[in-house]
Design a protein around this motif. Structure first.
Motif, short mmCIF file in Angstrom:
data_model
loop_
_atom_site.label_atom_id
_atom_site.label_comp_id
_atom_site.label_asym_id
_atom_site.label_seq_id
_atom_site.Cartn_x
_atom_site.Cartn_y
_atom_site.Cartn_z
N PHE A 135 -7.87 18.79 -9.01
CA PHE A 135 -8.59 17.54 -8.81
C PHE A 135 -10.01 17.76 -8.33
N SER A 136 -10.29 18.94 -7.81
CA SER A 136 -11.64 19.19 -7.31
C SER A 136 -12.63 19.41 -8.44
N GLN A 137 -12.16 19.67 -9.64
CA GLN A 137 -13.05 19.89 -10.78
C GLN A 137 -12.68 18.92 -11.89
N LEU A 138 -12.92 17.65 -11.62
CA LEU A 138 -12.52 16.61 -12.56
C LEU A 138 -13.45 16.56 -13.76
N SER A 139 -12.85 16.31 -14.91
CA SER A 139 -13.67 16.04 -16.08
C SER A 139 -14.10 14.58 -16.01
N VAL A 140 -14.97 14.18 -16.90
CA VAL A 140 -15.42 12.79 -16.95
C VAL A 140 -14.23 11.87 -17.21
N VAL A 141 -13.35 12.28 -18.10
CA VAL A 141 -12.17 11.47 -18.42
C VAL A 141 -11.28 11.31 -17.19
N ASP A 142 -11.07 12.40 -16.43
CA ASP A 142 -10.25 12.33 -15.23
C ASP A 142 -10.87 11.40 -14.18
N LEU A 143 -12.18 11.50 -14.01
CA LEU A 143 -12.88 10.67 -13.03
C LEU A 143 -12.76 9.19 -13.40
N VAL A 144 -12.99 8.87 -14.66
CA VAL A 144 -12.86 7.48 -15.11
C VAL A 144 -11.43 6.99 -14.90
N PHE A 145 -10.46 7.83 -15.20
CA PHE A 145 -9.06 7.47 -15.02
C PHE A 145 -8.78 7.13 -13.55
N SER A 166 0.83 -1.21 0.00
CA SER A 166 0.00 0.00 0.00
C SER A 166 0.86 1.25 0.00
N VAL A 167 1.92 1.24 0.79
CA VAL A 167 2.83 2.39 0.85
C VAL A 167 3.53 2.57 -0.51
N VAL A 168 3.97 1.49 -1.11
CA VAL A 168 4.64 1.58 -2.42
C VAL A 168 3.68 2.12 -3.47
N VAL A 169 2.44 1.63 -3.49
CA VAL A 169 1.45 2.12 -4.46
C VAL A 169 1.18 3.60 -4.23
N TYR A 170 1.05 4.01 -2.98
CA TYR A 170 0.82 5.42 -2.65
C TYR A 170 1.93 6.30 -3.22
N LEU A 171 3.17 5.93 -2.93
CA LEU A 171 4.31 6.71 -3.41
C LEU A 171 4.38 6.72 -4.94
N PHE A 172 4.09 5.58 -5.55
CA PHE A 172 4.09 5.52 -7.01
C PHE A 172 3.07 6.49 -7.60
N ILE A 173 1.87 6.50 -7.05
CA ILE A 173 0.82 7.37 -7.60
C ILE A 173 1.16 8.84 -7.37
N VAL A 174 1.72 9.19 -6.22
CA VAL A 174 2.13 10.58 -5.98
C VAL A 174 3.17 11.00 -7.01
N ILE A 175 4.15 10.17 -7.25
CA ILE A 175 5.20 10.50 -8.22
C ILE A 175 4.62 10.53 -9.64
N ALA A 176 3.76 9.60 -9.98
CA ALA A 176 3.17 9.57 -11.33
C ALA A 176 2.32 10.81 -11.59
N VAL A 177 1.55 11.24 -10.60
CA VAL A 177 0.75 12.45 -10.77
C VAL A 177 1.66 13.64 -10.99
N ARG A 178 2.77 13.70 -10.28
CA ARG A 178 3.72 14.81 -10.44
C ARG A 178 4.37 14.77 -11.83
N VAL A 179 4.78 13.60 -12.27
CA VAL A 179 5.47 13.48 -13.55
C VAL A 179 4.53 13.75 -14.72
N PHE A 180 3.32 13.21 -14.65
CA PHE A 180 2.40 13.35 -15.76
C PHE A 180 1.54 14.60 -15.68
N GLY A 181 1.77 15.41 -14.67
CA GLY A 181 1.06 16.68 -14.56
C GLY A 181 -0.21 16.55 -13.75
N LYS A 182 -0.57 17.65 -13.16
CA LYS A 182 -1.80 17.68 -12.38
C LYS A 182 -2.53 18.97 -12.67
N LYS A 183 -3.80 18.86 -12.58
CA LYS A 183 -4.64 20.04 -12.64
C LYS A 183 -5.47 20.01 -11.38
#
Length: 174
Positions: free
Chosen positions: A34-44, A15-32
């Protein structure tokens, strides 16, 4: 029954490894925002959570296994936030810095590209702040939390794009 004999340590570790992976992936792939998600973002996000569930708990579908995974995520999130607070450099590395999008009516195309924002998204944000043209903006900044702050009217009017959940709460109270 030994608490660790059923793989609970493995669940917590995964769980810790997955958490850290997702934090880093969101940083690398960019973030907008999150409180105003599009349908595509929500599905993702829904698909990502489903994809990593088995990586965290494996074949253990017990209540205890789920609680261990959730507990590990809560503890990791708490510790992570403490580290970001105490070490601002790490915070800037992982969360990024605010980006100036518009200054004195001129669009900073380099920062807009870095933020991966379209002109439609910028114009939407400006309209939400009561500004109809880029030329009327003194300063617009993409904050690290994904919100866009706008200063206009010779720096007299400062607005900040509120999260939808807060807007609906304040509208319900008024």
């Amino acid at each position: 029954m030994n608490f660790f004999s059923n793989g609970y340590v493995q669940i917590a570790f995964s769980s810790v490894v997955v958490y850290l992976f997702i934090v880093i992936a969101v940083r690398v792939f960019g973030k907008k925002e999150f409180s105003q998600l599009s349908v595509v973002d929500l599905v993702f996000i829904l698909l990502i959570s489903n994809a990593v569930q088995n990586a965290m708990v494996g074949p253990n579908t017990t209540l205890a296994g789920g609680l261990v995974a959730a507990g590990a995520l809560f503890v990791t999130n708490f510790v992570f936030k403490q580290v970001l607070y105490r070490f601002p450099r790490i915070g800037r590395l992982l969360q990024g810095e605010a980006l100036m999008l518009i200054y004195e009516g001129r669009l900073n195309k380099r920062n807009v590209t870095r933020a991966r924002l379209t002109m439609d998204e910028i114009m939407e944000a400006l309209r939400e702040h009561g500004v109809s043209r880029v030329e009327d903006v003194n300063l617009a900044v993409l904050e690290i939390d994904g919100n866009i702050s706008v200063l206009s009217d010779d720096y007299k009017t400062r607005t900040r794009r509120q999260r939808k959940s807060r807007q609906s709460l304040s509208q319900n109270q008024g």
